[in-house]
Design a protein around this motif. Structure first.
Motif, PDB file in Angstrom:
ATOM      1  N   ALA A  63       0.807  -1.218   0.000  1.00  0.00           N
ATOM      2  CA  ALA A  63       0.000   0.000   0.000  1.00  0.00           C
ATOM      3  C   ALA A  63       0.838   1.265   0.000  1.00  0.00           C
ATOM      4  N   PHE A  64       2.011   1.224   0.602  1.00  0.00           N
ATOM      5  CA  PHE A  64       2.823   2.436   0.730  1.00  0.00           C
ATOM      6  C   PHE A  64       3.930   2.505  -0.324  1.00  0.00           C
ATOM      7  N   GLU A  65       3.869   1.621  -1.320  1.00  0.00           N
ATOM      8  CA  GLU A  65       4.884   1.620  -2.368  1.00  0.00           C
ATOM      9  C   GLU A  65       4.288   2.154  -3.662  1.00  0.00           C
ATOM     10  N   SER A  66       5.055   2.967  -4.383  1.00  0.00           N
ATOM     11  CA  SER A  66       4.604   3.542  -5.642  1.00  0.00           C
ATOM     12  C   SER A  66       5.479   3.035  -6.786  1.00  0.00           C
ATOM     13  N   PHE A  67       4.962   3.166  -8.017  1.00  0.00           N
ATOM     14  CA  PHE A  67       5.630   2.599  -9.182  1.00  0.00           C
ATOM     15  C   PHE A  67       5.655   3.610 -10.319  1.00  0.00           C
ATOM     16  N   ASP A  68       6.649   3.431 -11.199  1.00  0.00           N
ATOM     17  CA  ASP A  68       6.743   4.289 -12.380  1.00  0.00           C
ATOM     18  C   ASP A  68       5.682   3.930 -13.411  1.00  0.00           C
ATOM     19  N   VAL A  69       5.388   2.637 -13.508  1.00  0.00           N
ATOM     20  CA  VAL A  69       4.458   2.150 -14.531  1.00  0.00           C
ATOM     21  C   VAL A  69       3.513   1.128 -13.909  1.00  0.00           C
ATOM     22  N   ILE A  70       2.229   1.260 -14.229  1.00  0.00           N
ATOM     23  CA  ILE A  70       1.233   0.245 -13.890  1.00  0.00           C
ATOM     24  C   ILE A  70       0.697  -0.317 -15.205  1.00  0.00           C
ATOM     25  N   LEU A  71       0.736  -1.626 -15.350  1.00  0.00           N
ATOM     26  CA  LEU A  71       0.143  -2.326 -16.491  1.00  0.00           C
ATOM     27  C   LEU A  71      -0.880  -3.302 -15.939  1.00  0.00           C
ATOM     28  N   SER A  72      -2.116  -3.270 -16.447  1.00  0.00           N
ATOM     29  CA  SER A  72      -3.103  -4.150 -15.829  1.00  0.00           C
ATOM     30  C   SER A  72      -4.273  -4.439 -16.758  1.00  0.00           C
ATOM     31  N   PRO A 115     -16.462  -2.926 -10.369  1.00  0.00           N
ATOM     32  CA  PRO A 115     -15.140  -2.555  -9.872  1.00  0.00           C
ATOM     33  C   PRO A 115     -14.300  -1.722 -10.845  1.00  0.00           C
ATOM     34  N   SER A 116     -14.840  -1.347 -12.011  1.00  0.00           N
ATOM     35  CA  SER A 116     -14.034  -0.678 -13.040  1.00  0.00           C
ATOM     36  C   SER A 116     -13.301   0.540 -12.492  1.00  0.00           C
ATOM     37  N   PHE A 117     -14.029   1.434 -11.831  1.00  0.00           N
ATOM     38  CA  PHE A 117     -13.405   2.673 -11.378  1.00  0.00           C
ATOM     39  C   PHE A 117     -12.684   2.503 -10.042  1.00  0.00           C
ATOM     40  N   ALA A 118     -12.862   1.343  -9.408  1.00  0.00           N
ATOM     41  CA  ALA A 118     -11.992   1.001  -8.285  1.00  0.00           C
ATOM     42  C   ALA A 118     -10.598   0.672  -8.823  1.00  0.00           C
ATOM     43  N   TRP A 119     -10.537  -0.138  -9.899  1.00  0.00           N
ATOM     44  CA  TRP A 119      -9.248  -0.494 -10.494  1.00  0.00           C
ATOM     45  C   TRP A 119      -8.543   0.734 -11.071  1.00  0.00           C
ATOM     46  N   LEU A 120      -9.286   1.604 -11.738  1.00  0.00           N
ATOM     47  CA  LEU A 120      -8.665   2.803 -12.322  1.00  0.00           C
ATOM     48  C   LEU A 120      -8.093   3.708 -11.236  1.00  0.00           C
ATOM     49  N   GLN A 121      -8.855   3.908 -10.156  1.00  0.00           N
ATOM     50  CA  GLN A 121      -8.360   4.767  -9.078  1.00  0.00           C
ATOM     51  C   GLN A 121      -7.200   4.104  -8.341  1.00  0.00           C
ATOM     52  N   HIS A 122      -7.239   2.792  -8.211  1.00  0.00           N
ATOM     53  CA  HIS A 122      -6.119   2.084  -7.586  1.00  0.00           C
ATOM     54  C   HIS A 122      -4.849   2.294  -8.404  1.00  0.00           C
ATOM     55  N   ALA A 123      -4.970   2.227  -9.742  1.00  0.00           N
ATOM     56  CA  ALA A 123      -3.804   2.433 -10.610  1.00  0.00           C
ATOM     57  C   ALA A 123      -3.218   3.823 -10.412  1.00  0.00           C
ATOM     58  N   VAL A 124      -4.064   4.834 -10.367  1.00  0.00           N
ATOM     59  CA  VAL A 124      -3.580   6.212 -10.156  1.00  0.00           C
ATOM     60  C   VAL A 124      -2.884   6.324  -8.805  1.00  0.00           C
ATOM     61  N   ASP A 125      -3.477   5.709  -7.788  1.00  0.00           N
ATOM     62  CA  ASP A 125      -2.924   5.798  -6.432  1.00  0.00           C
ATOM     63  C   ASP A 125      -1.536   5.177  -6.339  1.00  0.00           C
ATOM     64  N   LYS A 126      -1.255   4.149  -7.159  1.00  0.00           N
ATOM     65  CA  LYS A 126       0.024   3.444  -7.079  1.00  0.00           C
ATOM     66  C   LYS A 126       1.140   4.134  -7.866  1.00  0.00           C
ATOM     67  N   LEU A 127       0.845   5.197  -8.599  1.00  0.00           N
ATOM     68  CA  LEU A 127       1.847   5.846  -9.436  1.00  0.00           C
ATOM     69  C   LEU A 127       2.655   6.884  -8.664  1.00  0.00           C
ATOM     70  N   VAL A 128       3.945   6.964  -9.000  1.00  0.00           N
ATOM     71  CA  VAL A 128       4.767   8.074  -8.513  1.00  0.00           C
ATOM     72  C   VAL A 128       4.373   9.311  -9.313  1.00  0.00           C
ATOM     73  N   PRO A 129       4.662  10.512  -8.835  1.00  0.00           N
ATOM     74  CA  PRO A 129       4.417  11.709  -9.649  1.00  0.00           C
ATOM     75  C   PRO A 129       5.149  11.591 -10.985  1.00  0.00           C
ATOM     76  N   GLY A 130       4.430  11.805 -12.062  1.00  0.00           N
ATOM     77  CA  GLY A 130       4.995  11.633 -13.396  1.00  0.00           C
ATOM     78  C   GLY A 130       4.848  10.223 -13.928  1.00  0.00           C
ATOM     79  N   GLY A 131       4.394   9.272 -13.095  1.00  0.00           N
ATOM     80  CA  GLY A 131       4.220   7.890 -13.537  1.00  0.00           C
ATOM     81  C   GLY A 131       3.019   7.744 -14.446  1.00  0.00           C
ATOM     82  N   ARG A 132       2.975   6.628 -15.199  1.00  0.00           N
ATOM     83  CA  ARG A 132       1.882   6.417 -16.132  1.00  0.00           C
ATOM     84  C   ARG A 132       1.378   4.983 -16.044  1.00  0.00           C
ATOM     85  N   ALA A 133       0.154   4.815 -16.464  1.00  0.00           N
ATOM     86  CA  ALA A 133      -0.499   3.506 -16.385  1.00  0.00           C
ATOM     87  C   ALA A 133      -1.233   3.224 -17.680  1.00  0.00           C
TER      88      ALA A 133
END
Length: 705
Positions: free
Chosen positions: A253-262, A292-310
């Motif tokens: 939960a407290f880790e962020s990523f440069d890229v999310i692919l899902s 759950p569509s917009f749960a997954w989309l918001q989860h992806a945004v939450d996991k990104l570092v600033p400037g990260g993309r999904a």
């Protein structure tokens, strides 16, 4: 305005535009066709014995073991050669110790399945002798991939969809994971997205460090297969020690990523916490509990570092659904995190016509201004038919999509009639934040100049040839299905009286599903539109399927309160209740979220007891049709109510038999649909030739005479 993004030089070394992106190939004498034939031969002993989900993990483990642990393989084969059940079981348990991520309850099947797996191992040993291990590795790798595809892509008995390779490549070419970036998939399925990321890096012989890959698996089976694939590929993937539904509990939960692919299970009603309290992920709004569509989309945004993309795969309904989802979509757009939406063609998935879009998300850095436009691409006409109803995107088509996105990111002019457009956010806001690319792009030219007419004739001719070839393929599929199921002998369909199979029970429809009649009177107050939420009526039910031709739509904001309960979901059965009572259609994922009209009844099966596909075909039996006719109210227009329909007698076989029945009948429906397409394409070609005739352009020779 968009800020220009500096291109990481490591990207050009790994994924430069001069590089050719080709699918993984086999560098051995065993090619794709031979692997396909071999896989079918190896699976023959298990086909029809039990459901694939009961044997696919130990079967894949055998292939992995044969390739990666020859000493353990010899031990296993020695026990199998002696037909010693206890010895084989013990050997499989020792194999599980070697494959530390394979739980003990896999690899200890029942006696019949065990014998079939022993036969599989014996044939595998004959095809790939241990003394030629090095030469066998590429072919075994190809066989492993093919078995994963066969056993998972065509069997949707889980909650996740297998990500086709052309879809995975498209997402990766768009998002471009570069050197040493942290890439994460929060719901990895069998791992196609991460495996493909690793392959892209490896095949380009990069001297720079590979992306750091990690994932979480929603189910135990996904965890096992994705782990096995990562080890088989030699890809370094941190995947966790146990399955995890990250919408409920995220161990990172407290880790962020440069890229999310899902490719999350957007069309499946999986459990997640809709409480806004103490969950910062729902910053744009609390998602709907059943979607759950917009749960997954918001989860992806939450996991990104600033400037990260999904890059997240979504069903098309995410672009136009209303209610809470519509408000979340609006908030995400207004905050600038939605950068692009790309509609992909139907039929890319192996066992469903599901229509999907790729959502490209980007988290803004501190001080970065909000983007004032969104790139919308309509690639729905791309792809070529490769088998049955399945399409694939070509290398050139994938490059065209990826290059269009790259042009958008670097500030180049982005507009191509009918294909793509950078749409101002203000225009999207004026259209209720709808994100359906087709609605923002102008249609094809309607000019009738000779060049246009000739092009249309050629396109119509090509389309007719394509659907004609597809129809011939469906003919052969039906022949195979009838023979494979035992219904057909060498002399044709069996005519002898077949005994009723054991395990079948007599129940009523109401014992295995919910029945809900369409809304009464509420729809008359609503306005119909060309876009929005689809409204399925009896006219849209044809040959056991829902067809879009003549479909009415309702603006999402009109669907409030009690109307929400009249939504359809994947696997529901919809049947007509007036005029021709009982005429059914199976709801596919592309129509999930649609409404059904007053003249229909929705059946929602208890999937632990019955499949929607079986119910669809049961409603079409002569016995069911006769019962429905007798129990429909007589009058000027016959009608059937939900209460009466719940009493319909159903002869119910075990679930695995239901699925086999669905497979056979489904091939017949596929054949009907394919030949309907032939009729339509032929009529279209005749119309195009008529345009030539009307313009004085028709000729039966090239004029050389």
């Amino acid at each position: 305005m968009r800020d220009e993004e500096p291109i990481d030089p490591s990207y050009d070394r790994c994924f430069g535009e001069d590089k050719q992106m080709e699918p993984k190939s086999v560098s051995s004498p065993v090619g794709r066709a031979q692997v396909s034939e071999l896989a079918h031969d190896l699976l023959r002993a298990l086909r029809g014995l039990i459901e694939p989900r009961h044997y696919r993990v130990p079967l894949l483990a055998l292939v992995y073991l044969r390739s990666n642990a020859p000493e353990k393989w010899k031990e296993l084969r020695s026990s199998a050669g002696q037909h010693d059940r206890d010895g084989i079981t013990a050997a499989l348990q020792r194999v599980n110790t070697t494959l530390h991520w394979l739980p003990n309850h896999y690899g200890i099947p029942g006696s019949e399945t065990l014998e079939a797996l022993v036969e599989f191992a014996r044939e595998l040993d004959q095809e790939f002798p241990v003394d030629r291990s090095a030469a066998n590795v590429p072919a075994l790798s190809e066989l492993f991939d093919y078995l994963v595809e066969t056993l998972f892509a065509y069997n949707h008995d889980g909650v996740e969809y297998y990500t086709p390779w052309s879809v995975a490549r498209t997402m990766i070419r768009i998002i471009r994971p570069s050197s040493a970036e942290k890439v994460h998939d929060p719901c990895c399925g069998v791992g196609n997205l991460l495996i493909e990321t690793s392959r892209f890096h490896r095949e380009r012989d990069c001297s720079v460090p590979a992306p750091q890959l990690s994932a979480r698996a929603l189910t135990e089976e996904s965890l096992i297969v994705a782990s096995m694939r990562a080890e088989f590929e030699g890809a370094a993937v941190e995947i966790g020690a146990e399955p995890e539904n990250v919408l409920l509990r995220d161990s990172r939960a407290f880790e962020s990523f440069d890229v999310i692919l899902s490719n999350p299970p957007f069309g499946k009603n999986i459990q997640f916490d809709t409480s806004h309290k103490n969950d910062t992920r729902w910053r744009y709004g609390t998602p709907m509990g059943g979607d759950p569509s917009f749960a997954w989309l918001q989860h992806a945004v939450d996991k990104l570092v600033p400037g990260g993309r999904a890059a997240v795969l979504m069903g098309e309904q995410a672009g136009f659904s209303g209610g809470a989802n519509g408000r979340i979509r609006a908030a995400m757009l207004n905050d600038g995190v939605v950068e692009a939406v790309i509609t992909l063609p139907r039929g890319l998935f192996h066992a469903t016509g599901i229509s999907v879009s790729v959502w490209i998300l980007r988290k803004r850095t501190a001080g970065e201004s909000t983007r004032d436009e969104v790139l919308l691409i309509d690639a729905s006409e791309m792809g070529r038919l490769v088998e049955r109803n399945r399409r694939e995107l070509s290398h050139e088509e994938i490059e065209r999509i990826a290059n269009a996105y790259r042009d958008f990111r670097t500030g180049k002019n982005t507009a191509e009639e009918g294909f793509l457009r950078a749409v101002p956010l203000e225009e999207i806001q004026e259209r209720d934040h709808l994100l359906t690319p087709r609605g923002y792009l102008t249609g094809a030219s309607e000019e009738t100049d000779p060049v246009t007419i000739v092009r249309e004739v050629r396109q119509s001719d090509a389309r007719m040839l394509e659907v004609d070839e597809h129809a011939r393929h469906e003919d052969s599929v039906v022949e195979y299905a009838l023979s494979d199921s035992g219904l057909r002998s060498d002399s044709g369909l069996r005519s002898e009286n077949l005994p009723i199979e054991s395990g079948w029970g007599e129940i009523t429809l109401g014992e295995v599903c919910e029945a809900l009649a369409g809304p009464s009177g509420q729809l008359r107050k609503l306005e119909y539109h060309s876009e929005g939420v689809a409204l399925v009526a009896p006219k849209n039910i044809h040959n056991n399927r829902i067809i879009d031709e003549g479909m009415n739509h309702i603006a999402p904001e009109q669907i409030t309160g009690k109307l929400e309960r009249y939504r359809l979901a994947d696997g529901d059965v919809l049947c007509v209740r007036t005029g021709s009572p009982g005429r059914p259609a199976l709801v596919d994922p592309s129509h999930g979220g649609a409404l059904f009209g007053t003249a229909c009844i929705r059946l929602r099966p208890d999937t632990s007891l019955v499949t929607g596909q079986f119910l669809t075909y049961w409603l079409g039996t002569p016995q069911a049709r006769e019962w429905i006719s007798r129990n429909s109210s007589s009058g000027t227009i016959p009608s059937l109510n939900a209460r009466a329909l719940r009493a319909l007698p159903v002869r119910l076989p075990p679930l695995w038999v239901q699925r086999e029945i669905g497979r056979v009948f489904g091939t017949l429906d596929d054949k009907i649909a394919a030949h309907d397409n032939v009729v339509r394409a032929t009529a279209e070609l005749r119309e195009s030739l008529g345009s030539m005739l009307g313009n004085g352009m028709f000729s039966t020779s090239d004029g050389s005479d």
